[in-house]
Design an enzyme around this catalytic site. Structure first.
Site, PDB file in Angstrom:
ATOM      1  N   GLY A 169      14.713 -37.426  23.474  1.00 62.30           N
ATOM      2  CA  GLY A 169      13.736 -37.677  22.429  1.00 62.30           C
ATOM      3  C   GLY A 169      13.644 -36.488  21.490  1.00 62.30           C
ATOM      4  O   GLY A 169      14.073 -35.375  21.809  1.00 62.30           O
ATOM      5  N   CYS A 170      13.074 -36.744  20.298  1.00 63.17           N
ATOM      6  CA  CYS A 170      13.009 -35.680  19.292  1.00 63.17           C
ATOM      7  C   CYS A 170      12.056 -34.567  19.730  1.00 63.17           C
ATOM      8  O   CYS A 170      12.422 -33.382  19.729  1.00 63.17           O
ATOM      9  CB  CYS A 170      12.606 -36.260  17.938  1.00 63.17           C
ATOM     10  N   TYR A 171      10.835 -34.928  20.105  1.00 69.81           N
ATOM     11  CA  TYR A 171       9.898 -33.902  20.572  1.00 69.81           C
ATOM     12  C   TYR A 171      10.466 -33.136  21.768  1.00 69.81           C
ATOM     13  O   TYR A 171      10.430 -31.902  21.805  1.00 69.81           O
ATOM     14  CB  TYR A 171       8.555 -34.538  20.957  1.00 69.81           C
ATOM     15  N   GLN A 176      13.229 -28.642  13.441  1.00 71.27           N
ATOM     16  CA  GLN A 176      14.484 -29.403  13.371  1.00 71.27           C
ATOM     17  C   GLN A 176      14.228 -30.614  12.470  1.00 71.27           C
ATOM     18  O   GLN A 176      13.094 -30.906  12.099  1.00 71.27           O
ATOM     19  CB  GLN A 176      14.912 -29.889  14.755  1.00 71.27           C
TER      20      GLN A 176
END
Lengths: 345, 345, 345, 345
Positions: free
Chosen positions: A148-150, A311
């Site tokens: 996941g991004c987080y 990011q």
């Protein structure tokens, strides 16, 4: 040439995969599926691709994904677990950008995602696709669970401190902020321009699926029980993610040594930029690129380290990382096709 | 490798040149000047370039620009005219992204720009750098006047109709809209976030320097006197330009023939995308790319054609077009290093 | 106290009515309907109203709208025409913020809105609610057709010139730009933050419903056939509307006389601000207020007048104008409850 | 009528004071000073005020501020300390929106603001203008130190827990986010639209002036030593402030009791809205209004309370709070002239 298929190409991670793969020198876009858009040229939906991507969506039953060397799932969770077994059996590698294989513990997965896991036999084999912490395993993988991004920001920010045993693993606080594209390309009132522009709010403070993913991974790497408070917020920007990570030191260490710890950890990771101590990384310095940048701070008179991490949530936080994994799986240079410089301003 | 120098690299067209040239396979960034930032690594000012561009600014007196094959001026007007003669004499090609050589008529230039022209002897030689309308001249040029952002959209939008003699050249109305980056990287109250966000306004309605540039060029190409009303507006977005062009037909022509006229005109221009008749191009479909997209409309019951044109003002409207010209000047493929796909979303 | 009902209070014009009416000294909010949200306190949906508006939505069948003195329809078109006859028969005044009664010619209405008109007998009686041009009729009205947002800007901008017979009524060009709230509070992909932020585009260029409304009204006022090209665009801002209006003079007139014409026309209209000749009004100067501001320009060497008009599309372009009409209908001061100053920055 | 003067009316807190005071029923705007803009009508600089505010700026030496009943300083720090003594001596009350009198400890002030304090004799008398925690003192004050925007959110969020002795006062973490207007109306590159739009970053992590102000006030109220880590961030929105406050419980308490604690504390404070437990307040729910909204969370399995606080940084965080103090100082109802409902959307 690597023959690539994409399942579910109508969302933001899908179009981002197309943007990256269309200029990747070793890739041939072979198939992209969408039940709803069967026959529609991809560039009709995403005019940014006009003249650069000439394939059309095809319905899943028509597309012969088994002819691909690798298939990316840019779908909601639940799709990859249904289709991956057959593809893997046919010798096709799979990269899932959703959550189906991110959490090794089936019960934890089912609690947070509220669906039954239909391919639990693959959970052990699936490799968590965070190259900076898991590079070797990715190289030999058939099935990648793209992070996941987080979780990407939190893991890369906390890892060096946890590994070195410098911080209290039980009281991590991650205050994170995401651009709106993280919510996906779905017709919903909450993410309309008129609702989320000129506005800021937290969400999911009572519990978010990225907490167990992050805690479990950090615990695996470092053999510690991890206690994490994760607070996500929505920022009125399209792309970008900023994590403000707090950790309490359990022993004294000076700033230079802290900085050296991070520089050493990431010296061979070209997509992690350890900025000078005390910097304030901006999300826009990564917009459209696969870079993650971080910087360390020590608020005066406290026992706390603050790690700032940025990011692009759609690139290093999703599709770029997936391509990075693909490169490793196929023995290519890790950065192949991922040299885009961030768009600033 | 083409050795490239940049004069004035601290503005938006400067950093955009760096983004494009840093990944251009035939270019070696050799020098970048800034009197104020002498010695500062470029990547310290623009963190998006960290790890990708390692040169530093040098003051103009230290930089030996004569060792370059080509020098780009990403400066306010007035600088290129002062320095170009010496560089040209030393065999260096020059591309001016400012206005010094855009207007052939010295008096007109001096009226609009309110400075004396100090290199009028070069006005005749300077080649207007709009490849789609002037490709051959650019190939042989030593000195390029890179077009303004607004003029690029207006010329490529009106040209086919004017050349074909289909419209009243004396009553053109160009209602244009630009992102805020068009105002440059200057500390000014008017373009602060809190002043220009969530806001829309016209500016310069009483007269703008891009009017004479556009009129004169269109007149040159088509041997007609051109009367142009040009209304610029400021849009709360960073990049992007949208021209809504109105022209009155002097003879009847059906939609298919209109469309064919534009497709024929631009069939060999890979950076001009003639979209299907009746499309509504979006600026974001060009964000970060060198594409210009346009579409034609015929409001029912009128004698008017509406041409919608979009581009990224910093790429096709400035630095990308400059690189496109460089490619032509050095015999490279026109699109070399300009294959970036627009960032959507 | 005027007892006010609102039908359809879950959209942007509904919540804007609530914001204005909650502080209106002569109004008592009596009922607000929503079939879907029956029982939900209004402030739970719109937290901006917490502590200020304490009524709840009720389903249409429960709400006794006939007890109201006036009912506003903040609904999609088609609803007011169904319910207005019964309310009017019961002695309730009606203000429709949708299009049901804006176009007098039933055939034109049905062509553009693609539904059958079910209360054609009211078309003649309905009064077009543009107070600056229709004040006396509004005072005596039972049924108000509140103007569209675009038509308000176009009519107030063109009217003085048309009435004075100074311009060619057959070749008007209105290039208009709207904030995204104009698209309403509907779950749609096209107006997501990630789709419409950092972007600009035209839409509906082939034909928009506000064209016949505007043409017909201007023709009525001035007894001329009006030819109008109307091009709407979407601006990445929440509120605000900017019209750039072009008209060709049919006789010479100097700037001072032009300016005087507008100042005279609107000298008793406190919500129309005629700015100094050559000004560039900004949408934010009207954000949240009921003001419409305009300024005149004469591009040099042309026969064209350019009128720049700005307003807040949700206030003067919708709910504020509706309250202004209500004030007139009930014999109140026209500006009562509408004294909010724009929010700048 | 209270005769009001404003020193320094060209910034954002100045124009916001004008917006609020122009519609305040008991106020007469008497003088507004600006050395640079002497003679310019205020509405020429801020067109939102056209027709509503008709005074002009006057240079400080011409303005007779001693005729006012109260003078607001909407200036950078350092101005009020120079002019307040003379005004106070003349019987004029003073409200300073800058920092000159916020910190009682002169040495701490001088360390953080890097100027000598020229009116230290007033530090004791100055009353900290946070009505919810200091109402009685404000009523009798001659000189108000209006709180900083961040400190307002942090104090109102932490106070009930600290007063009740429920949390570890030595390890507070305040992760705060502000709209760009907080940076003021100054020509600077960092807050240009093209720099701060579509971007998110932290700043001042190594130390910010609002930390000592907040710590000292919280310590005063609660007789505890306060250890605070404060991390400010910049959000791409004009107005709005969001504080995410973390505190560790030192004793167990259930959610209902926590909620009751806050509701009890603020039951007589009409500008503090304690939302239901577990809510996610949005900044836009306060845009343009004097409301501060907060909500409590208890992340599962932790000893931590999370308090989410939102306000409009220019209203409750600055000018609205100043007017609220003025109301109290002059015996008016606390909310007079501050009834604006937030602009949503």
């Amino acid at each position: 040439m690597i023959k690539v298929g994409i399942v579910g190409g109508t969302g933001y991670t899908g179009v981002e995969l197309l943007r990256l793969l269309a200029v990747h020198p070793d890739v041939q876009l072979t198939a992209i599926t969408s039940r709803k858009e069967d026959g529609l040229p991809v560039a009709d939906m995403f005019p940014s691709l006009r003249g650069r991507v000439d394939i059309a969506f095809s319905s899943p039953d028509k597309a012969d994904l088994k002819q691909c060397d690798v298939v990316f799932f840019a779908t909601p969770h639940g799709v990859a677990m249904a289709q991956a077994p057959e593809l893997l059996a046919a010798g096709v590698k799979v990269v899932d950008l959703a959550a189906d294989f991110r959490i090794k513990d089936r019960a934890v997965f089912e609690k947070w995602y509220k669906i039954e896991h239909t391919a639990p036999e693959l959970l052990d084999e699936a490799v968590y696709g965070l190259p900076e912490l898991n590079r070797d395993a990715i190289k030999g993988a058939r099935l990648i669970a793209n992070p996941g991004c987080y979780p990407t920001t939190m893991q890369l920010g906390y890892y060096p401190l946890l590994k070195a045993g410098l911080i209290d693993a039980g009281s991590l606080i991650a205050d994170c902020k995401s651009g709106v594209s993280g919510a996906g390309r779905k017709a919903e009132i909450g993410t309309l321009f008129s609702e989320s522009s000129d506005n800021f709010k937290a969400y999911g403070v009572q519990g978010h699926r990225h907490t167990p993913e992050t805690s479990a991974q950090l615990a695996r790497y470092t053999d510690q029980k991890v206690g994490l408070i994760f607070t996500p917020h929505l920022v009125p920007m399209i792309r970008g993610m900023h994590a403000t990570l707090y950790a309490r030191l359990t022993q004294e260490i000076d700033n230079a040594a802290l900085q050296a710890l991070f520089e050493e950890q990431y010296k061979d990771s070209e997509f992690v930029d350890v900025m000078p101590f005390g910097s304030h990384p901006e999300t826009r310095s990564t917009r459209g690129s696969n870079m993650l940048r971080l910087a360390l701070h020590r608020p005066e008179g406290t026992d706390t380290v603050v790690i700032l991490v940025v990011q692009d949530n759609l690139v290093k936080g999703a599709s770029g990382q997936a391509v990075q994994c693909m490169n490793l799986m196929f023995g290519l240079e890790e950065s192949k096709g991922l040299q885009q410089i961030a768009l600033l301003p």
